[in-house]
Design an enzyme around this catalytic site. Structure first.
Site, short mmCIF file in Angstrom:
data_model
loop_
_atom_site.label_atom_id
_atom_site.label_comp_id
_atom_site.label_asym_id
_atom_site.label_seq_id
_atom_site.Cartn_x
_atom_site.Cartn_y
_atom_site.Cartn_z
CG ASP A 358 -2.25 0.49 0.96
OD1 ASP A 358 -2.22 1.88 1.16
OD2 ASP A 358 -3.30 -0.02 0.65
CD1 TRP A 471 -7.67 5.07 -8.92
CD2 TRP A 471 -6.76 4.11 -10.78
NE1 TRP A 471 -7.47 6.11 -9.85
CE2 TRP A 471 -6.86 5.64 -11.06
CE3 TRP A 471 -6.36 3.32 -11.77
CZ2 TRP A 471 -6.77 6.36 -12.32
CZ3 TRP A 471 -6.06 4.06 -13.13
CH2 TRP A 471 -6.41 5.42 -13.28
CG ASP A 472 -6.53 5.43 -2.11
OD1 ASP A 472 -7.71 5.89 -1.95
OD2 ASP A 472 -5.87 5.08 -1.11
CG ASN A 474 -6.80 8.84 -0.03
OD1 ASN A 474 -7.67 8.37 0.70
ND2 ASN A 474 -5.91 7.96 -0.62
CB CYS A 520 -9.32 2.50 -3.04
SG CYS A 520 -8.95 2.95 -1.14
CG ASP A 542 -9.69 3.88 4.52
OD1 ASP A 542 -9.58 2.99 3.94
OD2 ASP A 542 -9.41 4.65 4.60
C1 DGJ Z 1 -6.88 5.23 2.03
C2 DGJ Z 1 -7.35 3.91 1.43
O1 DGJ Z 1 -8.72 3.64 1.74
C3 DGJ Z 1 -6.48 2.98 2.63
O2 DGJ Z 1 -6.83 1.62 2.38
C4 DGJ Z 1 -4.90 3.21 2.13
O3 DGJ Z 1 -4.77 2.75 0.91
C5 DGJ Z 1 -4.67 4.77 2.58
N1 DGJ Z 1 -5.71 5.67 1.65
C6 DGJ Z 1 -3.31 4.91 2.17
O4 DGJ Z 1 -3.01 6.28 2.13
#
Ligand code: DGJ
Length: 724
Positions: A358, A471-472, A474, A520, A542
């Site tokens: 990760d 593939w995140d 955030n 993700c 999460d």
């Molecule tokens: C958010 C994701 O939901 C987590 O599983 C993890 O990959 C973190 N980001 C990593 O920064």
């Protein structure tokens, strides 16, 4: 034949598996007649009532009030005061449209939407509408499927005028429903609390859900359930509206003064307009409409069938998934090569077949979220000296495959990427950018930015024998502005971001067919059908606490099949909630999706390994049900002490029932569960109860389960049913 046109009555019928959708032409205006249980193609013209409404403005020679005609595409400015589906500024500056029938076509092959994901297959009707004065056109696409109870719809708008037309609103559909008195289900949430159910009564006026974030978001999933008066989980009529879209959207349900209900929606028209030169087209995202006469359960099964059969990558959708161990909850950013090797050694031989590394592997100082975002070309030299090679070699030596985390859409303030390409970030000159998780988004509306990402990510995948990508995404967008785009076209940004994202996904996924992609977004904040087209499963949340997960997975299953949800067994006490929950419960709940592990296995004992191997063996023996079975939700953890999911094989030969009890009831209590979806005529053996009973008995009388009292809170029981 799924599409039939009856010329006598000018009525179109679309027949799905057990549903019929019908509309007719009323003086050229497409008037909705019916969406419901399959019916023969009788004339439905007696349904055209057009109740009274204030300030009657009759529609042409029909004498009927435009405002009350259930509409397939509401227009603005000709006496319809409901939410218009289309608002176009014509070259003259007026915003009036009257889109009437010009012709239609029936296509055996459903055309793709250019640059956007959509369902495939299914006979398709194209209804061509035109404003006779301005020349502006709309093509309405309808697709019916003989294997699912949904109708897919979308609109293509075309500037047939002789000047510039500006779309101020360009929804995908409208649909009238008879009567009012419905309730609306939405899936709201936040980080670690995704897709909670909320049911509210509709009223006169508009109830809407939306996103302005350039992401479908955890706040409100792009879905609306419309429940008739007495509908619940397993009975009554329910309509589902699910938008195949990942950027800012809106869905509306309007109780009209005519006594009906109007559904509309698509791309959010907040902060939106789109210029169309003469002859140019604008394609809207697809909306998938489901109907069920057996409650929310039937609506969910309709979506699950439709998305499994026609939306999710066929190469993976019904195949056993990689069984991953992801290191995020085990180490966060804090790992070394030796630590990762120890985790891999701990998990080896259990059935875990993929190790996913990760966040934290890239850039020179990615020790927290503050640094290096976007520097995919550098493998962190302190944590992984020698690059990936020693790690990958170790993973392969244990018979596993290598998976890697990326966040391709982002750029960090102190990254090489930003130093070299400051213009790639979405920012406005002179304005301090809002940072989200210490990072900015990249301007995916620009092709050069996308080319750079595609090239960089594809190189890392290619050079390191990667077989799994997480593939995140955030953060959500701020300062939505693209350098180099004309000022009057800046409000195209949100939709252009979606198009850019889809182009990126398409090019990276297509270039790497051997790679399994998991979506993700800070957990499950971009869990939508469009993302599911590229990413065959999505990290659901999460929050991996099994108790919270029962609610999250229950809500998510309203629209999305179990196989779409990544569900991992993690540490106890849970790192987020600190709740201690037994290993068995954690794995039973995680097994109700695409399962995996999310922990530090470096200290696993032989006993831990043996238990994990047993659990994985059990999971694999039922995996076909998770991938393809019919889901029946029997107990709702948001309204009861229990959560029960029953998954029945399509041929009704097998089923698994997982029941979870949140809190021990002092004195113990027998729990009666009436099953659903079995073959009433067949006998089933319930393995754990040493019971043989007919499907009919199990569905009408049920079975009685007992949680042994000493087990305490947060316990699961699992039952396997096989036809005798
Ligand atoms: C958010 C994701 O939901 C987590 O599983 C993890 O990959 C973190 N980001 C990593 O920064």
């Amino acid at each position: 034949m799924s599409v039939t046109y009856c010329a006598d009555t000018q009525t179109f019928y679309l027949d799905g598996k057990d549903v019929t959708y019908a509309f007719c032409l009323t003086a050229g205006y497409p008037e909705h007649l019916y969406f419901g249980k399959k019916i023969p193609h009788d004339s439905l013209l007696h349904m055209r009532t057009g109740g009274a409404a204030e300030g009657t403005i009759p529609f042409g020679s029909t004498g009927r009030n435009m405002h009350t005609i259930p509409s397939e595409l509401t227009n603005y400015g000709r006496g319809d005061y409901r939410e218009p589906a289309i608002l176009v500024e014509n070259p003259s500056g007026d915003r009036i449209s009257e889109l009437l029938y010009e012709g239609h076509e029936i296509l055996s092959e459903k055309p793709k939407i250019s640059g956007m994901p959509s369902m495939d297959g299914g006979e398709t009707l194209v209804l061509r509408l035109k404003d006779k004065l301005t020349g502006f056109q709309a093509d309405l696409y309808y697709t019916a499927y003989d294997d699912s109870n949904v109708i897919a719809r979308r609109a293509v708008y075309r500037n047939g005028t002789n000047g510039k037309a500006i779309l101020r609103r360009a929804y995908s559909f409208s649909m009238g429903l008879p009567g009012n008195g419905y309730r609306m289900l939405s899936l709201h949430g936040a980080w670690c609390r995704e897709r909670r159910m909320e049911i509210i009564p509709l009223h006169h006026g508009v109830v809407s859900i939306d996103s302005k974030r350039l992401s479908s978001s955890a706040a409100l999933n792009p879905f609306m359930g419309i429940l008739s008066e007495h509908a619940d989980e397993n009975q009554g009529e329910v309509y589902g509206v699910s938008l195949v879209y990942s950027s800012s959207y809106v869905l509306k349900a309007e109780g009209t003064s005519g006594g009906d209900t109007l559904l509309t929606g698509g791309i959010n028209d907040f902060d939106f307009h789109w210029d169309l030169a003469p002859g140019e087209e604008f394609e809207t995202p697809e909306v998938v409409l489901a109907f069920s006469d057996c409650g929310l359960g039937g609506m969910s099964r309709a979506f699950h069938d439709a998305y499994r059969n026609h939306l999710i990558n066929k190469q993976y959708v019904k195949k056993p998934r990689p069984l991953v161990l992801n290191n995020w909850e085990g180490t966060h950013f804090n790992f070394t090569l030796d630590k990762l090797k120890a985790i891999i050694d701990g998990a080896a031989g259990t059935g875990i077949d993929t190790f996913v590394l990760d966040d934290g592997w890239f850039g020179y100082s990615r020790d927290n979220e503050k640094s290096s975002m976007g520097d995919w070309h550098i493998v962190n030299p302190q944590k992984l000296p020698g690059g990936f090679a020693p790690l990958v070699e170790h993973i392969h030596s244990k018979g596993m495959k290598f998976g890697l985390w990326f966040e391709p859409e982002m750029i960090g303030p102190n990254s090489d990427l930003l130093k070299n390409h400051p213009d790639y970030a979405i920012t406005i000159d002179g304005r301090e950018p809002c940072l989200g998780r210490c990072q900015m988004m990249m301007d995916l509306t620009r092709k050069d930015v996308r080319d750079y990402i595609v090239e960089t990510v594809n190189r890392v995948i290619r050079e390191n024998n990667i077989s799994y990508v997480k593939w995140d995404f955030n953060r959500n967008a701020t300062e939505t502005y693209s350098r180099g785009r004309a000022p009057e076209r800046q409000a195209e940004f949100a939709h252009r971001y979606a198009l850019g994202l889809y182009d990126l996904c398409e090019r990276i996924v297509e270039a790497n067919p051997q790679v399994f992609f998991e979506g993700c977004s800070a957990g499950g904040a971009r869990f939508d059908p469009a993302m599911l087209h590229y990413f065959s499963q999505i990290w659901t949340s999460d929050n991996t606490d099994a108790d919270d997960r029962t609610c999250i997975q229950y809500g998510t299953s309203m629209v999305y099949p179990l196989s779409a949800m990544s569900c991992h067994v993690s540490h106890s006490p849970n790192i987020t909630t600190k709740r201690p929950i037994s290993y068995k419960t954690r794995s039973d709940i995680a097994h109700l999706g695409a399962t995996g592990y999310e922990l530090d296995a470096s200290d696993w004992t032989d006993e831990d390994r043996a238990r994990t191997a047993e659990e994985i063996k059990e999971y694999k023996s039922c995996q076909d049900l998770i991938l393809e079975g019919d889901l029946y939700r029997l107990d709702n953890p948001m309204t009861s002490n229990y959560f029960s999911f029953l998954v029945v094989a399509k041929d009704q030969s097998r089923a698994i029932l997982t029941t979870y009890r949140r809190q021990l009831q002092a004195g113990g209590e027998p729990k009666r569960i009436r099953l659903l979806g079995l073959d009433p005529q067949k006998n089933y053996r319930v393995r754990e109860l040493d019971l043989v009973a007919s499907g009919s008995t199990l569905m009408n009388v049920g079975l009685v389960t007992r949680f042994p009292s000493p087990l305490g809170d947060y316990q699961t029981l699992k039952f396997h049913l096989d036809v005798e």
